[in-house]
Every structure is written in structure tokens, then in C-alpha cells.
Design an enzyme around this catalytic site. Structure first.
Site, short mmCIF file in Angstrom:
data_model
loop_
_atom_site.label_atom_id
_atom_site.label_comp_id
_atom_site.label_asym_id
_atom_site.label_seq_id
_atom_site.Cartn_x
_atom_site.Cartn_y
_atom_site.Cartn_z
N GLY A 1 33.40 49.38 40.60
CA GLY A 1 33.95 48.08 40.98
C GLY A 1 35.22 47.88 40.18
N ALA A 2 36.31 47.50 40.86
CA ALA A 2 37.62 47.47 40.20
C ALA A 2 37.62 46.63 38.91
CB ALA A 2 38.69 46.99 41.19
N ASP B 1 40.60 46.98 45.68
CA ASP B 1 40.84 47.83 44.51
C ASP B 1 42.29 47.79 44.09
OD1 ASP B 1 38.28 48.99 45.83
OD2 ASP B 1 38.30 49.69 43.75
N ASN C 1 40.70 49.21 49.68
CA ASN C 1 39.32 48.82 49.31
C ASN C 1 38.41 49.93 49.83
OD1 ASN C 1 37.45 46.94 48.14
ND2 ASN C 1 36.83 46.36 50.21
#
Lengths: 336, 336
Positions: free
Chosen positions: A52-53, A230, A240
Site C-alpha cells: 500500500g503506497a 500509487d 494504481n
């Protein structure tokens, strides 16, 4: 957010270690993994034990703090950590934030300043996600049916989440909501992580095959789509999880609003368009295998792009901690 | 087509039994399953041991022949078999074809006539699929990159296939081709069956997550999309495996021709539009589990529509055994 009724963050620093919720073992096993050195941190990011970014941004920040605490050269740790995954902008932001705090400091204080900087970065990330929830929840009417892709929840951040934060806020405001969760092959973050988060928060939802999202849109069973990001380019294009582009095109075709929720650290004004965002190609075994189960015949080949780019024209709005704005307004809202 | 260099059909009648390639065990185990009575046949169709619209049509036809041979009431067998799966038109066509052959016959000859009718139906299906290949292969230029969804190959038919038949024909004509195979969750017929067929025929391909098809279209790495159909309505709308609608919308968005390949038995002129096609909702455990592996948390819910409807406006052309025509030309080409 809640795990069996207790509050957790997805990543934090405790004594001489980084602690992370092990996202590979979920949803069947809830386990905290300790990262004790730069190699541990790099592997956890590469293998998506933490993903997860925003979460890998904070893990990167803590990684520099950990290296500094251990008396290692933070520049070497930076080099190692920023080469783990190429797409998310937050990773570079988190690392740079702590590196900046080390400039012009005496040697003896570096570890304390680095940890303070990393904690500040984590706390600001939580605050940003909470604000995203406050702004975004205004888009969610009573009885809304929301589609989300991948996991852009609190596990992907530190707390609250990005795409799920408006959903959590709307739920706490008493609205009736139902979430369609794309299972999100190949890594199945929707089926494994988003569903687990929503169960823990008591939010009604159904997991669907990624193939079914279009069907439900066409049948008018989805009112709004919210996804994470992202990296967001200056022109509003964004990268993403693979499949996001498909859902965006389908939302537009069916007249359904499509929102991107992300902290401003996801916006990369040095990236003019989505075409400049590097797309990570991951191991083809992520397609061949699901757990221990091989689904393709021996000898078959697979391709496995981990992200895709969605052009700005498919985006109704971007929800950040500052406000909700149209993709073409990025340059105005965020000055370098 | 070929299995380890030997020619097979997916379903045939031998002595007092129907023999089918067990499509649940593929790609890891190649096994022929014997169906000995109506219950066996119904279960094989319901559990998708045999699947694909033309293949279940032929299996239904042989099912009536089997019941007749065993001295059972073919009307009862018809009732049981036509209630196995609701979406594919071919199933009803296959059953009715053999039932029609039994009209006005003396009791003593019924079993022979029924088997002859079923064999005729199977042979005509093979012939139709071969013709689909001949017509469709004209659409495939040298160096084409073709996307297909689910399995509309020879396993789904009796031989040749529908969507894959033009690919097999193009390959035999010496053209260089590359196939992108959607894995096709939840049942993974692309990953398990299409990839296995293509390997056996020596056709270069890559399995991709369903989420990745849009990405490759946007990157101009796909030149043509060919899919099968379970039922085509009079106005050109059609039902096919869940996810087909998504790929059709994405093909149109990216200016890529999108073709439906199906024998004329798939066309249901009594169905005015796609909205009239019944969509099968299958067990939610097909989403929760992949093989023995549960991918969702305990307590999660799932939704599992097995098919979706693609409106005619997304269809470039329909490839049948007769010719290739535009969806709006159906009523002209096929008179009731």
C-alpha cells in the site's frame, strides 16, 4: 482501526524494531512481524508483507530511522529501500522526509531526530487519511453502494485508509452503505485484506470476481467507485493496482462517479503525465499460483503488470486531505 | 484437436455410455469420465465437469439418446437435463433436436434414431465450428495479438472451438500469432483450459489476470478480441462468461475490433434483447475458494453471477458457420 475490537496501526516503531501487521498471512492469521534491519525492511516491502503506497512510505521512513539507530550509513539504507518497488511515490517521499531531517546534524543526535521525523511522517499520514475520510464521506449518500478495488484501507496506510476512509467515516456518521469489493487478482488484496478490514468494522459487503464489477455497474447496482492511487501525475493521470483502469472506463460508460482518494504525498508534480510513471512487472508465478495451488498448466507463460495507468479523463475527482478537486486542478491546488 | 499429439473430441458416445473429458481435473490431470445415466449427465453439466455452450448442447443431446437406450422416458430426461443450467441456448437446442427425432416413431427403433440424431447433432456442431474457423481466420493478420476470455475452445464445443477456432485455423495457415488469455475468474477456464488447449496446439500465449486486459489494450498490445457466446438475442446483445462485457467496453474505448464467435444454435430469435436472457447465479464458494484455498475471511459474503450481457453496440461482428455479419443483421441472416 479495529482488529477484533482493538485499535491497531499497520506499522509502528517499538524499541529497536519496526513492527508491521503481516499482510501476507491475512485474512486467516493475524500476526505482527518485527523488522530488525534494512534487509528485513527491504524484503518486507518487496514481498508485500507490508504494502500500500502510504504504508510503504511510512515503512521506508522508519527504515531510515532504524538504520540510523543502528549506526549504519543512512545513505546506504536509502539506496536499498528506494530500489524495492518502483511505482508508488510515497516510498520516496517517506525516505526523503527522514533523510532531510538528518542534514546538518551532529552525529550523536541523528538517531533521535530520524525517529522523530519518521514518527512525524507517520502521524501526518494518519491525519491526512482521516481528513480524506471527512471530505470523501460527503460523497457517500445514505443507501449508497460503493465499489472499491484492491486494498486502499488502513492496512495500506497506517490508519483509516485512503479509498476506505470515506467509507469508515460515512459508517460512523450512521449512513447505510454496502461495499462491492473487487477480489483484485493476482494478489487478491480485495478478497484478503479489504474484506477483512470491513468485517472488523462491521460494514456490509460482498467480494466479487474482478470480472463482475462491470456487470453490477451496468445493472445500476453501484452508485460510486472509490479507489486509491500509487502515483498521481501532474495532469491527473494516475497509477494504481492493475485493473483500476478497467473499472474507470466502465464507470464512465455507465455514468457512475469515479473518485481517487490519496494523500498529497501521492502526487508527483515532476511527472507530467501517466506515461512517465514506471510500471512494476512482478513475477509471473503470482498469476500461475494461488497459494499452493497452480492454476495454469506446466509450461504456460504469464504476464503480470502490477499496476496500470488511468487517464485523467476518467476521474470525477481526487480526494486528498486538503479538499476534493478535479484532476485538471492539481497544478493549481499543489504548487511544488 | 490434439492432446499430447492424439486427436480427441470433448464428448462422444461409446457403447452404452457418454464419455467426456473431465474439465474439472484439467490442466493437471487428463481423464475421461463415463456418464452412465441421466443423473450422471445432469451432474456433469451442473458441476461443469463438461461446460461450454456447444459442448453442453451435445451432452444434452447424447443424454436423451442415453435415456432412450436405457428404456427410460425421454420426456423425464429432458425435464431433468434442461433444468441444469439456464443461460446457454445450445443446451435446449441439443435436447430438442433429439426429442424431435423421436416423434412419430415405433417404440422398437427409438434408441437407434435417438443416437443417430445425437451423433448428427454432434457432427454438425463440429462442422459448424470448423467453418467458424475458416471465416474467422480471415480477420487474423500475420503477427496478430489476440485477446480471448474464458474457454471457447474445442473443450467447450466438441472439436475446433468457437473463439479459438479462427486462431487454430490461422495457425494452420502459417500465420504468426500470439494469444492473451484472460484467466477468467472465478472458475479460471482461461488459465486452466484455454492455456492447456493452446499448449497442446503449440500456440504462443500468455495467461493474464482479468484485470490486466485493459492495460494491454491501452498499451496497443492487443489487435483483436474474439470471445464465445452462451446466447445471442435477436438484437445482437449476447450473454457470455462474466467479464466479457468489461472486455467489450474496453475494446471499444481503445478502438480494437471485438468479435463474437458462435454457431447459429447459439442465436435465440425468441429473445428480443439481452435483458431477457436469464443469468445464472452460481454458488458464492466459487469466489471464496480457489481449489482447497480459501481466499476470503471466514464470515465474508460474495456474489457470483456466472454470465453477463454485452449490448450489441460493442460488437464489431458475429462469426458463425454461415458468415461474418454485424449484430444488427441477425434477423436478416437467420429467419426463424
Amino acid at each position: 482501526m479495529l482488529v477484533n475490537g482493538n485499535h491497531y496501526r499497520s506499522v509502528w516503531f517499538e524499541k529497536d524494531k519496526i513492527k508491521v501487521i503481516n499482510q501476507i498471512l491475512l485474512p486467516h492469521k493475524f500476526e505482527i512481524t518485527e523488522l530488525k534491519n534494512t534487509e528485513d525492511v527491504a524484503n518486507a516491502i518487496k514481498t508485500m508483507l507490508v504494502r500500500g503506497a502510504p504504508a510503504i512510505g511510512v515503512t521506508g521512513a522508519y527504515g531510515i530511522a532504524l538504520a540510523t539507530k543502528k549506526g549504519e550509513d543512512p545513505n546506504e539504507a536509502k539506496e536499498t529501500l528506494q530500489n524495492t518497488r518502483p511505482t508508488a511515490n510515497d516510498l520516496f517521499r517517506g525516505i526523503d522526509h527522514v533523510m532531510d531531517s538528518l542534514k546538518n546534524l551532529e552525529l550523536s543526535h541523528k538517531d533521535l531526530y530520524a525517529l522523530k521525523a519518521a514518527n512525524d511522517y507517520a502521524n501526518r499520514s494518519v491525519e491526512a487519511c482521516k481528513k480524506i475520510g471527512e471530505h470523501g464521506s460527503k460523497l457517500i449518500k445514505d443507501d449508497s453502494r460503493i465499489l472499491t478495488h484492491c486494498n486502499a484501507g488502513w492496512l495500506a496506510c497506517v490508519d483509516w485508509g485512503t479509498a476506505l476512509s470515506p467509507i469508515y467515516a460515512a459508517k460512523r456518521q450512521g449512513r447505510r452503505i454496502f461495499v462491492y469489493v473487487d477480489e483484485t487478482r493476482p494478489r487478491l488484496q480485495g478478497a484478503k485484506l479489504t474484506s477483512w478490514e470491513l468485517l472488523n468494522e462491521g460494514i456490509p459487503h460482498a467480494v466479487i470476481a474482478d470480472n463482475a464489477a462491470g456487470h453490477f455497474m451496468r445493472k445500476k447496482e453501484i452508485d460510486i467507485v472509490i479507489v486509491g492511487a500509487d502515483r498521481i501525475a501532474k495532469n491527473g493521470d494516475f497509477a494504481n493496482k492493475i485493473g483500476t483502469y478497467e473499472k474507470a472506463v466502465l464507470a464512465k460508460e455507465n455514468g457512475i462517479p469515479f473518485y481517487v482518494a490519496a494523500p498529497s504525498s501521492t502526487i508527483d508534480l515532476s511527472c507530467e503525465t501517466g506515461e512517465k510513471i514506471p510500471i512494476e512487472e512482478r513475477d509471473e508465478n503470482e498469476v500461475h499460483f494461488i497459494g499452493r495451488e497452480r492454476i495454469t498448466p506446466e509450461g504456460a507463460k504469464a504476464k503480470n503488470p502490477a499496476f496500470d495507468v488511468t487517464p485523467a479523463k476518467f476521474v470525477t475527482g481526487i480526494i486528498t486531505e486538503k479538499e476534493i478537486f478535479k484532476p485538471e486542478e492539481i497544478a493549481k491546488v499543489f504548487k511544488r
